[in-house]
Design a protein around this motif. Structure first.
Motif, mmCIF file in Angstrom:
data_model
loop_
_atom_site.group_PDB
_atom_site.id
_atom_site.type_symbol
_atom_site.label_atom_id
_atom_site.label_comp_id
_atom_site.label_asym_id
_atom_site.label_seq_id
_atom_site.Cartn_x
_atom_site.Cartn_y
_atom_site.Cartn_z
ATOM 1 N N ARG A 44 17.667 -7.777 -29.522
ATOM 2 C CA ARG A 44 18.030 -7.348 -28.239
ATOM 3 C C ARG A 44 19.262 -8.113 -27.613
ATOM 4 N N ILE A 45 20.330 -8.726 -28.580
ATOM 5 C CA ILE A 45 21.178 -9.395 -27.759
ATOM 6 C C ILE A 45 22.159 -8.774 -26.442
ATOM 7 N N ASP A 46 21.605 -7.452 -26.404
ATOM 8 C CA ASP A 46 22.284 -7.019 -25.169
ATOM 9 C C ASP A 46 21.547 -7.819 -23.866
ATOM 10 N N ARG A 47 20.405 -8.396 -24.159
ATOM 11 C CA ARG A 47 19.925 -9.160 -23.107
ATOM 12 C C ARG A 47 20.460 -10.699 -22.815
ATOM 13 N N LEU A 48 21.583 -10.721 -23.765
ATOM 14 C CA LEU A 48 21.943 -12.099 -23.459
ATOM 15 C C LEU A 48 22.338 -12.537 -22.019
ATOM 16 N N HIS A 49 23.188 -11.549 -21.520
ATOM 17 C CA HIS A 49 23.588 -11.973 -20.035
ATOM 18 C C HIS A 49 24.173 -10.417 -19.394
ATOM 19 N N PRO A 50 23.482 -10.177 -18.270
ATOM 20 C CA PRO A 50 23.702 -8.911 -17.547
ATOM 21 C C PRO A 50 25.261 -8.475 -17.862
ATOM 22 N N GLN A 51 26.476 -9.202 -17.422
ATOM 23 C CA GLN A 51 27.783 -8.829 -17.771
ATOM 24 C C GLN A 51 28.419 -9.123 -18.931
ATOM 25 N N ILE A 52 28.153 -10.373 -19.194
ATOM 26 C CA ILE A 52 28.850 -10.713 -20.577
ATOM 27 C C ILE A 52 27.836 -10.438 -21.841
ATOM 28 N N SER A 53 27.850 -9.106 -22.164
ATOM 29 C CA SER A 53 26.665 -8.714 -22.675
ATOM 30 C C SER A 53 27.138 -8.822 -24.369
ATOM 31 N N GLY A 54 25.624 -8.927 -25.206
ATOM 32 C CA GLY A 54 25.747 -8.908 -26.348
ATOM 33 C C GLY A 54 26.893 -9.642 -27.181
ATOM 34 N N ASN A 55 27.412 -8.795 -28.223
ATOM 35 C CA ASN A 55 28.377 -9.713 -29.192
ATOM 36 C C ASN A 55 29.541 -10.108 -28.330
ATOM 37 N N LYS A 56 29.848 -9.517 -27.170
ATOM 38 C CA LYS A 56 30.930 -10.158 -26.394
ATOM 39 C C LYS A 56 30.690 -11.531 -25.828
ATOM 40 N N TRP A 57 29.431 -11.679 -25.544
ATOM 41 C CA TRP A 57 28.950 -13.470 -25.300
ATOM 42 C C TRP A 57 29.362 -14.210 -26.431
ATOM 43 N N LEU A 58 28.952 -13.610 -27.779
ATOM 44 C CA LEU A 58 29.228 -14.641 -28.911
ATOM 45 C C LEU A 58 30.575 -14.811 -29.250
ATOM 46 N N LYS A 59 31.479 -13.640 -29.099
ATOM 47 C CA LYS A 59 32.857 -13.576 -29.466
ATOM 48 C C LYS A 59 33.742 -14.411 -28.254
ATOM 49 N N LEU A 60 33.189 -14.351 -27.227
ATOM 50 C CA LEU A 60 34.106 -14.937 -26.153
ATOM 51 C C LEU A 60 33.798 -16.454 -26.203
ATOM 52 N N LYS A 61 32.538 -16.935 -26.625
ATOM 53 C CA LYS A 61 32.258 -18.412 -26.534
ATOM 54 C C LYS A 61 33.500 -19.243 -26.854
ATOM 55 N N TYR A 62 33.750 -19.211 -28.202
ATOM 56 C CA TYR A 62 34.655 -20.069 -28.809
ATOM 57 C C TYR A 62 36.355 -19.857 -28.204
ATOM 58 N N ASN A 63 36.352 -18.559 -27.783
ATOM 59 C CA ASN A 63 37.726 -18.100 -27.457
ATOM 60 C C ASN A 63 37.898 -19.004 -26.116
ATOM 61 N N LEU A 64 36.863 -18.815 -25.111
ATOM 62 C CA LEU A 64 36.964 -19.518 -23.767
ATOM 63 C C LEU A 64 37.037 -21.230 -23.797
ATOM 64 N N MET A 65 36.418 -21.780 -24.810
ATOM 65 C CA MET A 65 36.495 -22.989 -25.075
ATOM 66 C C MET A 65 37.660 -23.425 -25.635
ATOM 67 N N GLU A 66 38.483 -22.502 -26.474
ATOM 68 C CA GLU A 66 39.643 -22.964 -26.732
ATOM 69 C C GLU A 66 40.630 -22.908 -25.713
ATOM 70 N N ALA A 67 40.549 -21.655 -24.844
ATOM 71 C CA ALA A 67 41.471 -21.729 -23.825
ATOM 72 C C ALA A 67 41.363 -22.773 -22.828
ATOM 73 N N ALA A 68 40.353 -23.314 -22.711
ATOM 74 C CA ALA A 68 40.136 -24.408 -21.753
ATOM 75 C C ALA A 68 40.647 -25.768 -22.225
ATOM 76 N N ARG A 69 40.252 -25.607 -23.600
ATOM 77 C CA ARG A 69 40.858 -27.057 -24.398
ATOM 78 C C ARG A 69 42.231 -27.011 -24.231
ATOM 79 N N GLN A 70 42.901 -25.985 -24.262
ATOM 80 C CA GLN A 70 44.344 -25.962 -24.266
ATOM 81 C C GLN A 70 44.812 -25.965 -22.779
ATOM 82 N N GLY A 71 43.783 -26.148 -21.918
ATOM 83 C CA GLY A 71 44.146 -26.152 -20.352
ATOM 84 C C GLY A 71 44.881 -24.835 -19.947
ATOM 85 N N LYS A 72 44.430 -23.717 -20.483
ATOM 86 C CA LYS A 72 45.138 -22.468 -20.218
ATOM 87 C C LYS A 72 43.811 -21.749 -19.304
#
Ligand SMILES: *Cc1c(COP(=O)(O)O)cnc(C)c1O
Length: 311
Positions: A44-72
């Motif tokens: 049940r990875i749908d339970r990872l987070h109430p709004q950032i649910s399931g596989n979207k949590w997994l896929k956003l993790k390093y996208n957001l890390m990279e955005a932050a690293r680039q200062g965006k």
């Protein structure tokens, strides 16, 4: 690390995915399986987070890390009117302090549906484009045009599936998953499957159930993402293309009946018709056809897509 990087990594790192996975397994007791010697569990990875649910949590993790690293601090992404990815990105932006812009396929229809209303209320700026323009989403001319409109931004593609989506998905398999022979998940863009297949154990087979008509393109897409991230692709996955039920977000009488039975039999495993129902349907259809040998252990990944609707 800058402040935003700290916020993003604290948010994601506070979840130990391996521990989470072990606590999120649900057995699927079923005579149709027991009689064939098959054991299945739902993750049940749908339970990872109430709004950032399931596989979207997994896929956003390093996208957001990279955005932050680039200062965006501004994210721009794409989706249809019912996109779980737009929903999750809007929620993540609000929670972590990114501005978000959503390029939405089609015209703005009032009142907005619950997905888009949620996104807008979370602060996402919605920009509606024609279907023809939306198809240009990879062209550099169109992206330049978006830069002219919105200034600097970090671009996350449709569904969040790019090279940065892969490592987050690779973090899910582990010792806890070694006992499974087959791992099933619903597939839209193939990003999640790309990462899981790279991280799977040698004896495991991954099966992506295409929720889109004409899902055969997913083979190439999964390989392309694997190569972009890891420099090679894997041979340990299959795409099932016969279970799209007329196409993305569409349904059939057979799927409707399946969902009715499911809700009666497994009230503690809620499903929806776009992703999870098509995966579970495909699984039981292939069980009937004898795809899985006796003794198989199967993991079915519930990738999310359920909404607590907002009034
Ligand atoms: C987005 C989504 C998918 C598709 O994942 P891909 O990585 O695009 O293949 C599957 N299930 C749910 C619930 C989703 O929201």
């Amino acid at each position: 690390m800058n402040d935003l990087s700290c916020i993003v990594s604290n948010f994601f790192e506070k979840v130990n995915l391996q521990e989470f996975a072990q606590s999120a397994l649900q057995p699927l007791p079923d005579d149709r399986l027991a009689s064939r010697g098959i054991r299945a569990e739902v993750l049940r990875i749908d339970r990872l987070h109430p709004q950032i649910s399931g596989n979207k949590w997994l896929k956003l993790k390093y996208n957001l890390m990279e955005a932050a690293r680039q200062g965006k601090r501004r994210l721009l992404t794409f989706g249809g009117a019912y996109s779980n990815h737009l929903y999750a990105t809007a929620a993540a932006g609000k929670l972590l302090g990114f501005e978000t812009i959503g390029i939405v396929r089609g015209e703005r229809v009032e009142p907005l549906n619950s997905t888009l209303r949620f996104a807008e209320e979370a602060g996402m700026q919605l920009h509606f484009v024609s279907r023809a323009d939306y198809r240009q989403k990879h062209s550099s001319a169109f992206i330049e045009h978006l830069h002219a409109l919105f200034g600097d931004f970090f671009l996350v593609p449709e569904g969040g599936s790019n090279v940065h989506a892969v490592p987050g998905c690779m973090e899910l398999p582990g010792e806890w998953s070694a006992a499974y022979d087959y791992i099933l998940l619903p597939c839209g863009t193939g990003g999640t499957l790309a990462g899981l297949a790279l991280a799977a154990a040698a004896h495991q087979k991954l099966i992506g159930v295409s929720v889109l008509k004409g899902g055969a393109f997913l083979y190439e897409e999964v390989k392309r993402l694997q190569e972009a991230y890891a420099g090679h692709h894997t041979q340990n996955f299959e795409i099932w293309t016969d279970y799209a039920h007329r196409g993305y977000a569409k349904t059939t009488e057979a799927l409707r009946l399946f969902m009715q039975d499911w809700q009666r039999q497994y009230p503690s495993v809620p499903i929806e018709h776009v992703y999870s129902a098509k995966m579970f349907y495909a699984f039981f259809a292939e069980v009937e056809k004898g795809y899985f040998p006796s003794g198989s252990r199967v993991l079915l990944i519930h990738t999310g897509g359920l909404r607590v609707e907002h009034e």
